[in-house]
Design a protein around this motif. Structure first.
Motif, PDB file in Angstrom:
ATOM      1  N   ALA A   2       0.827  -1.195   0.000  1.00 37.33           N
ATOM      2  CA  ALA A   2       0.000   0.000   0.000  1.00 37.33           C
ATOM      3  C   ALA A   2       0.865   1.250   0.000  1.00 37.33           C
ATOM      4  CB  ALA A   2      -0.900  -0.004   1.230  1.00 37.33           C
ATOM      5  N   THR A   3       0.325   2.294  -0.575  1.00 37.09           N
ATOM      6  CA  THR A   3       0.998   3.580  -0.544  1.00 37.09           C
ATOM      7  C   THR A   3       0.954   4.140   0.867  1.00 37.09           C
ATOM      8  OG1 THR A   3       0.323   4.016  -2.803  1.00 37.09           O
ATOM      9  CG2 THR A   3       1.012   5.906  -1.496  1.00 37.09           C
ATOM     10  N   THR A   4       2.099   4.584   1.371  1.00 38.52           N
ATOM     11  CA  THR A   4       2.131   5.123   2.723  1.00 38.52           C
ATOM     12  C   THR A   4       1.658   6.563   2.717  1.00 38.52           C
ATOM     13  OG1 THR A   4       4.440   5.752   2.432  1.00 38.52           O
ATOM     14  CG2 THR A   4       4.005   3.616   3.440  1.00 38.52           C
ATOM     15  N   GLU A   5       1.169   6.999   3.865  1.00 37.40           N
ATOM     16  CA  GLU A   5       0.733   8.373   4.027  1.00 37.40           C
ATOM     17  C   GLU A   5       1.564   9.011   5.117  1.00 37.40           C
ATOM     18  OE1 GLU A   5      -3.486   9.334   4.093  1.00 37.40           O
ATOM     19  OE2 GLU A   5      -3.891   7.234   3.697  1.00 37.40           O
ATOM     20  N   SER A   6       1.940  10.254   4.903  1.00 39.56           N
ATOM     21  CA  SER A   6       2.733  10.948   5.904  1.00 39.56           C
ATOM     22  C   SER A   6       1.825  11.626   6.910  1.00 39.56           C
ATOM     23  CB  SER A   6       3.636  11.988   5.234  1.00 39.56           C
ATOM     24  OG  SER A   6       2.863  12.970   4.586  1.00 39.56           O
ATOM     25  N   SER A   7       2.368  11.849   8.089  1.00 38.04           N
ATOM     26  CA  SER A   7       1.662  12.579   9.125  1.00 38.04           C
ATOM     27  C   SER A   7       2.375  13.900   9.342  1.00 38.04           C
ATOM     28  CB  SER A   7       1.646  11.771  10.428  1.00 38.04           C
ATOM     29  OG  SER A   7       1.153  12.561  11.488  1.00 38.04           O
ATOM     30  N   PRO A   8       1.634  15.008   9.382  1.00 39.02           N
ATOM     31  CA  PRO A   8       2.291  16.310   9.551  1.00 39.02           C
ATOM     32  C   PRO A   8       2.983  16.466  10.894  1.00 39.02           C
ATOM     33  CG  PRO A   8      -0.103  16.503   9.728  1.00 39.02           C
ATOM     34  CD  PRO A   8       0.185  15.113   9.246  1.00 39.02           C
ATOM     35  N   ASP A   9       2.676  15.581  11.849  1.00 34.54           N
ATOM     36  CA  ASP A   9       3.268  15.689  13.180  1.00 34.54           C
ATOM     37  C   ASP A   9       4.584  14.925  13.309  1.00 34.54           C
ATOM     38  OD1 ASP A   9       1.055  17.186  14.006  1.00 34.54           O
ATOM     39  OD2 ASP A   9      -0.075  15.375  14.486  1.00 34.54           O
ATOM     40  N   LEU A  10       4.995  14.208  12.262  1.00 35.59           N
ATOM     41  CA  LEU A  10       6.200  13.391  12.330  1.00 35.59           C
ATOM     42  C   LEU A  10       7.262  13.917  11.372  1.00 35.59           C
ATOM     43  CD1 LEU A  10       4.598   9.828  12.358  1.00 35.59           C
ATOM     44  CD2 LEU A  10       5.622  11.015  14.296  1.00 35.59           C
ATOM     45  N   SER A  11       8.525  13.783  11.782  1.00 38.27           N
ATOM     46  CA  SER A  11       9.624  14.192  10.916  1.00 38.27           C
ATOM     47  C   SER A  11       9.777  13.187   9.780  1.00 38.27           C
ATOM     48  CB  SER A  11      10.922  14.251  11.722  1.00 38.27           C
ATOM     49  OG  SER A  11      11.336  12.938  12.066  1.00 38.27           O
ATOM     50  N   PRO A  12      10.419  13.592   8.684  1.00 35.34           N
ATOM     51  CA  PRO A  12      10.630  12.648   7.575  1.00 35.34           C
ATOM     52  C   PRO A  12      11.355  11.377   8.009  1.00 35.34           C
ATOM     53  CG  PRO A  12      11.065  14.882   6.845  1.00 35.34           C
ATOM     54  CD  PRO A  12      10.855  14.954   8.331  1.00 35.34           C
ATOM     55  N   LYS A  13      12.322  11.501   8.909  1.00 32.56           N
ATOM     56  CA  LYS A  13      13.065  10.312   9.343  1.00 32.56           C
ATOM     57  C   LYS A  13      12.169   9.390  10.165  1.00 32.56           C
ATOM     58  CE  LYS A  13      17.342  10.638   9.559  1.00 32.56           C
ATOM     59  NZ  LYS A  13      18.761  10.985   9.816  1.00 32.56           N
ATOM     60  N   ALA A  14      11.342   9.966  11.016  1.00 31.33           N
ATOM     61  CA  ALA A  14      10.403   9.146  11.789  1.00 31.33           C
ATOM     62  C   ALA A  14       9.425   8.439  10.860  1.00 31.33           C
ATOM     63  CB  ALA A  14       9.655  10.013  12.798  1.00 31.33           C
ATOM     64  N   GLN A  15       8.984   9.139   9.821  1.00 29.41           N
ATOM     65  CA  GLN A  15       8.089   8.525   8.838  1.00 29.41           C
ATOM     66  C   GLN A  15       8.773   7.344   8.160  1.00 29.41           C
ATOM     67  OE1 GLN A  15       4.994   9.285   8.344  1.00 29.41           O
ATOM     68  NE2 GLN A  15       4.628  11.460   8.655  1.00 29.41           N
ATOM     69  N   THR A  16      10.034   7.525   7.793  1.00 33.90           N
ATOM     70  CA  THR A  16      10.780   6.460   7.124  1.00 33.90           C
ATOM     71  C   THR A  16      10.897   5.232   8.017  1.00 33.90           C
ATOM     72  OG1 THR A  16      12.058   8.046   5.810  1.00 33.90           O
ATOM     73  CG2 THR A  16      13.010   5.855   6.103  1.00 33.90           C
ATOM     74  N   ASP A  37      16.347  -5.228  11.977  1.00 33.66           N
ATOM     75  CA  ASP A  37      15.678  -5.351  10.680  1.00 33.66           C
ATOM     76  C   ASP A  37      15.074  -4.019  10.250  1.00 33.66           C
ATOM     77  OD1 ASP A  37      16.225  -8.102  10.568  1.00 33.66           O
ATOM     78  OD2 ASP A  37      14.377  -8.591  11.652  1.00 33.66           O
ATOM     79  N   VAL A  38      14.454  -3.335  11.201  1.00 33.68           N
ATOM     80  CA  VAL A  38      13.836  -2.041  10.895  1.00 33.68           C
ATOM     81  C   VAL A  38      14.893  -1.049  10.425  1.00 33.68           C
ATOM     82  CG1 VAL A  38      12.602  -0.065  11.868  1.00 33.68           C
ATOM     83  CG2 VAL A  38      11.904  -2.393  12.478  1.00 33.68           C
ATOM     84  N   ALA A  39      16.022  -1.026  11.115  1.00 37.43           N
ATOM     85  CA  ALA A  39      17.094  -0.102  10.738  1.00 37.43           C
ATOM     86  C   ALA A  39      17.596  -0.397   9.330  1.00 37.43           C
ATOM     87  CB  ALA A  39      18.240  -0.203  11.745  1.00 37.43           C
ATOM     88  N   ARG A  40      17.790  -1.688   9.017  1.00 38.95           N
ATOM     89  CA  ARG A  40      18.257  -2.053   7.675  1.00 38.95           C
ATOM     90  C   ARG A  40      17.218  -1.684   6.621  1.00 38.95           C
ATOM     91  NH1 ARG A  40      20.555  -6.565  10.312  1.00 38.95           N
ATOM     92  NH2 ARG A  40      18.628  -7.755  10.042  1.00 38.95           N
ATOM     93  N   GLU A  41      15.961  -1.983   6.901  1.00 40.05           N
ATOM     94  CA  GLU A  41      14.892  -1.688   5.941  1.00 40.05           C
ATOM     95  C   GLU A  41      14.786  -0.186   5.689  1.00 40.05           C
ATOM     96  OE1 GLU A  41      11.444  -2.845   3.538  1.00 40.05           O
ATOM     97  OE2 GLU A  41      13.084  -4.000   4.433  1.00 40.05           O
ATOM     98  N   ALA A  42      14.985   0.595   6.740  1.00 39.27           N
ATOM     99  CA  ALA A  42      14.871   2.052   6.622  1.00 39.27           C
ATOM    100  C   ALA A  42      16.138   2.691   6.071  1.00 39.27           C
ATOM    101  CB  ALA A  42      14.547   2.658   7.986  1.00 39.27           C
ATOM    102  N   GLY A  43      17.257   1.938   6.084  1.00 42.09           N
ATOM    103  CA  GLY A  43      18.526   2.511   5.654  1.00 42.09           C
ATOM    104  C   GLY A  43      19.053   3.532   6.639  1.00 42.09           C
ATOM    105  N   ILE A  44      18.790   3.283   7.921  1.00 37.75           N
ATOM    106  CA  ILE A  44      19.162   4.211   8.991  1.00 37.75           C
ATOM    107  C   ILE A  44      19.912   3.425  10.064  1.00 37.75           C
ATOM    108  CG2 ILE A  44      18.249   5.710  10.823  1.00 37.75           C
ATOM    109  CD1 ILE A  44      15.873   6.299   9.003  1.00 37.75           C
ATOM    110  N   ALA A  45      20.901   4.035  10.681  1.00 35.33           N
ATOM    111  CA  ALA A  45      21.655   3.368  11.740  1.00 35.33           C
ATOM    112  C   ALA A  45      20.728   2.993  12.896  1.00 35.33           C
ATOM    113  CB  ALA A  45      22.764   4.284  12.249  1.00 35.33           C
ATOM    114  N   LYS A  46      20.988   1.824  13.501  1.00 41.44           N
ATOM    115  CA  LYS A  46      20.118   1.361  14.582  1.00 41.44           C
ATOM    116  C   LYS A  46      20.088   2.364  15.733  1.00 41.44           C
ATOM    117  CE  LYS A  46      21.190  -2.151  17.314  1.00 41.44           C
ATOM    118  NZ  LYS A  46      21.381  -3.528  17.840  1.00 41.44           N
TER     119      LYS A  46
END
Length: 204
Positions: A2-16, A37-46
């Motif tokens: 599904a297409t994700t939806e952003s929330s105006p209350d969250l930063s782009p990194k939190a959304q990712t 797994d979440v960190a790898r999927e997001a491409g962000i350091a744990k």
């Protein structure tokens, strides 16, 4: 997916991070998905993931909060759209049930995710249900006051009709054939909306 939806209350990194967690939970389940797994999927350091969310439980609750905010925002928009009552009704139902069906109907981990939602987010889930019920109640009350439906002449209250609508929308999903897609469920919700709008019409 599904297409994700952003929330105006969250930063782009939190959304990712939340997008990554949702994708993993749908594909592999909650228990088999780790913060690594979440960190790898997001491409962000744990370590960065932990700066935003203290652990997997906090991450799951944050997902529930984002989902609830998106559903209620879409439901409210649909309820106040400049459209006929039947279309507004479908919009409110689809904003809730269609949203969840689109994201989770193909997952092989629905039972597990439901159990986790009950143990970690029962309060959030119940609040979402109550808020969505209230949106339906308000929609029906406004439609009754505007003469689009005739509740009083039938001895019905907006709450009674809203509760029955929710049961009908939930039942529509149960009646679908295995493997039915989002369009089939949307069509079922449209039929539900049409039947209720026709039955509640002041001229019926």
């Amino acid at each position: 997916m599904a297409t994700t939806e952003s929330s105006p209350d969250l930063s782009p990194k939190a959304q990712t991070i939340l997008d990554a967690a949702e994708s993993l939970f749908v594909r592999y389940g909650y228990r088999k998905s780790s913060m690594d797994d979440v960190a790898r999927e997001a491409g962000i350091a744990k370590g960065t993931v932990y700066l935003y969310y203290a652990g997997k439980e906090a991450l799951f609750r944050a997902l529930l909060e984002r989902t609830g905010a998106n559903v209620l925002r879409a439901s409210t928009t649909a309820a106040h759209a400049p459209l006929p009552f039947e279309d507004r009704l479908f919009g409110v139902l689809n904003a809730f049930y269609g949203y969840f069906y689109e994201r989770f109907s193909d997952s092989g981990h629905l039972q597990e995710l439901g159990e986790i939602r009950g143990s970690l987010g029962q309060d959030l889930t119940e609040q979402l249900r109550q808020n969505h019920l209230q949106i339906l109640i308000d929609l029906l009350a406004r439609a009754d006051a505007a003469g689009e439906v005739g509740l009083g002449q039938r001895g019905l209250t907006p709450h009674d009709v809203a509760a029955t609508l929710i049961a009908a929308a939930s039942g529509a999903k149960v009646m679908l054939l295995p493997g039915a897609g989002l369009k089939a469920y949307a069509d079922a919700l449209k039929r539900t909306s049409h039947v209720f709008a026709a039955a509640l019409s002041p001229n019926a």
